[in-house]
Design an enzyme around this catalytic site. Structure first.
Site, short mmCIF file in Angstrom:
data_model
loop_
_atom_site.label_atom_id
_atom_site.label_comp_id
_atom_site.label_asym_id
_atom_site.label_seq_id
_atom_site.Cartn_x
_atom_site.Cartn_y
_atom_site.Cartn_z
N LYS A 35 0.85 -1.20 0.00
CA LYS A 35 0.00 0.00 0.00
C LYS A 35 0.88 1.25 0.00
O LYS A 35 2.10 1.14 0.16
CB LYS A 35 -0.93 -0.02 1.23
CG LYS A 35 -0.21 -0.02 2.56
CD LYS A 35 -1.14 -0.43 3.69
CE LYS A 35 -0.38 -0.42 4.99
NZ LYS A 35 -0.92 0.45 6.00
N ARG A 131 -9.01 0.49 16.07
CA ARG A 131 -9.06 1.33 14.88
C ARG A 131 -10.09 0.72 13.93
O ARG A 131 -11.15 1.27 13.77
CB ARG A 131 -7.65 1.39 14.26
CG ARG A 131 -7.42 2.54 13.33
CD ARG A 131 -6.01 2.61 12.83
NE ARG A 131 -5.57 1.38 12.17
CZ ARG A 131 -4.39 1.21 11.57
NH1 ARG A 131 -3.51 2.20 11.59
NH2 ARG A 131 -4.08 0.08 10.98
N TYR A 255 16.78 30.65 4.94
CA TYR A 255 15.59 31.37 5.41
C TYR A 255 15.62 31.55 6.93
O TYR A 255 15.90 30.61 7.67
CB TYR A 255 14.32 30.60 5.04
CG TYR A 255 13.96 30.69 3.59
CD1 TYR A 255 13.63 31.91 3.01
CD2 TYR A 255 13.95 29.55 2.80
CE1 TYR A 255 13.29 31.99 1.67
CE2 TYR A 255 13.60 29.62 1.46
CZ TYR A 255 13.28 30.85 0.90
OH TYR A 255 12.95 30.92 -0.43
N MET A 303 12.51 24.75 -0.23
CA MET A 303 11.69 23.90 -1.11
C MET A 303 12.54 22.98 -1.98
O MET A 303 12.22 21.81 -2.19
CB MET A 303 10.80 24.79 -2.00
CG MET A 303 9.77 24.00 -2.78
SD MET A 303 8.79 25.03 -3.85
CE MET A 303 7.80 25.95 -2.70
#
Ligand SMILES: Cc1ncc(COP(=O)(O)O)c(C=O)c1O
Length: 375
Positions: A35, A131, A255, A303
């Site tokens: 998954k 769950r 930054y 980024m």
């Protein structure tokens, strides 16, 4: 060509890790968890490399469709069942998928259906994870109710552990007891174990085990590495130095200027950032591997770039190779420095990162000196 950032997926390591699971569980079948895009490794790459797995576990029908489209013919279990019976059931049957049934709504929806070909299902039991799943006291009735629906075939029962990675905690033993009591007189396959339980709780192996993270070469235990469990890392995330700045004592990097050089320092700029899935919250000190040796990240992750302190590598040059994680720098060590898990790092890479799939013939690769010092 272009930016050097690349994730390399070593299929021979995947095969070797599956073999390791088989060595441990001996007679259990293996439901390989693929998954979340094969834990971030590419669901089709992974399923093709794990062709000897007995079945695959996915979270939703979209993931199963991708596997079937790629020609994967093994059994596929939908670990969260279906989300909308009317829409999904015909497709589930067409693609020969096996949903996990875990709440009363699922049963009601199935009772409304008629005239279908056989649908194999699994019943999820809540033994303490709280769950998904039915309470242990209701399992007999649930099984009886589902077994009377004409087109349903109950394949088996499963449960999931909350703390299998905490090997001193008796909670897993309680869950194992609860599970076996609940299914004592019921026919069908039994499945309990995730990676941690495969490695640490042998009484949970039963008919089917469900390895996830260990297939990708990662230890499920805090403070341990996959290699210590006999596993090989599968993903290597590589980049390179794209610039070097010589800063004076007191000058700040990146930054917010959050890192101030304590002395004159060469700072390297690496092509990876949060836009690629490298966590923005990675703190100063997070390790990266430059020319095979660790250097610390300094300042804020941006980024597309991160910055590293080159003090220990005065000869470092633009273009030198960086490993963000891989055989030389376990993803567990990086996750630990960031305060997250290898699961999150591996599944978090963005679509901007190019993938390359390789197959190393020499499965038992010797350790590099850097690895030897780590393990
Ligand atoms: C139901 C179920 N079984 C097995 C696994 C595999 O767990 P791991 O990756 O820790 O082996 C997962 C993963 O979250 C899961 O949800």
């Amino acid at each position: 060509m272009g930016r050097a950032l690349k994730a390399t997926i070593d299929c021979s390591a995947l095969e070797s890790n599956l073999k390791r699971v088989r060595e441990i569980v001996l007679n259990s079948k293996i439901l390989a968890m693929v998954k979340a895009n094969g834990y971030g490794h590419g669901i089709v790459n992974v399923a093709k490399a794990l062709k000897t797995a007995d079945a695959f576990g996915v979270a939703c029908i979209e993931e199963a469709c991708e596997l079937r489209r790629a020609g994967v013919s093994q059994r596929i279990v939908l670990m969260e069942g279906f989300f909308n019976c009317d829409e999904e059931l015909p497709e589930i049957i067409r693609l020969n998928l096996e949903p996990v049934i875990h709440h009363a709504g699922h049963i009601e929806a199935l009772k409304q259906e008629t005239g279908h070909a056989t649908l194999p299902i699994w019943i999820k039991i809540n033994t303490g994870m709280h769950r998904l799943g039915f309470p242990v006291e209701e399992i007999n009735d649930i099984w009886r109710g589902l077994s009377t629906i004409p087109f349903i075939k109950v394949e088996g029962f499963l449960t999931h552990f909350a703390k299998a990675d905490e090997i001193e905690d008796p909670y897993t033993e309680l869950q194992i007891d609860q599970f076996f009591q609940a299914v004592l007189h019921l026919p069908g396959a039994k499945s309990l174990a995730n990676s941690a339980a495969i490695l640490a709780w042998h009484t949970s192996h039963a008919d089917w085990v469900r390895p996830g993270i260990m297939l990708y070469g990662v230890s499920p235990f805090t403070g341990r590495y996959g290699l210590e469990e006999g596993l090989q890392p599968v993903m290597t995330l590589r980049s390179e130095l794209i610039a070097i700045q010589s800063l004076k004592k007191g000058q700040a990097v990146g930054y917010g200027g959050t890192y101030m050089c304590p002395s004159d320092t060469r700072i390297g700029v690496v092509a990876v950032g949060y836009g690629d899935g490298y966590p923005r919250l990675a703190p100063t000190g997070t390790p990266l591997l430059l020319n095979g040796k660790r250097v610390p990240l300094v300042g804020r992750v941006s980024m597309d770039m991160v910055t590293v302190d080159l003090s220990t590598q005065p000869d470092a040059r633009v273009g030198d190779p960086i490993q963000l994680w891989g055989p030389g720098l376990p993803v567990e060590a990086v996750a630990n420095a960031i305060g997250t898990t290898a699961y999150e790092l591996l599944t978090g890479l963005s679509t901007r990162v190019p993938f390359e799939v390789i197959y190393q013939k020499d499965e038992k690769r010797p350790l590099t000196s850097e690895q030897e010092s780590l393990y």
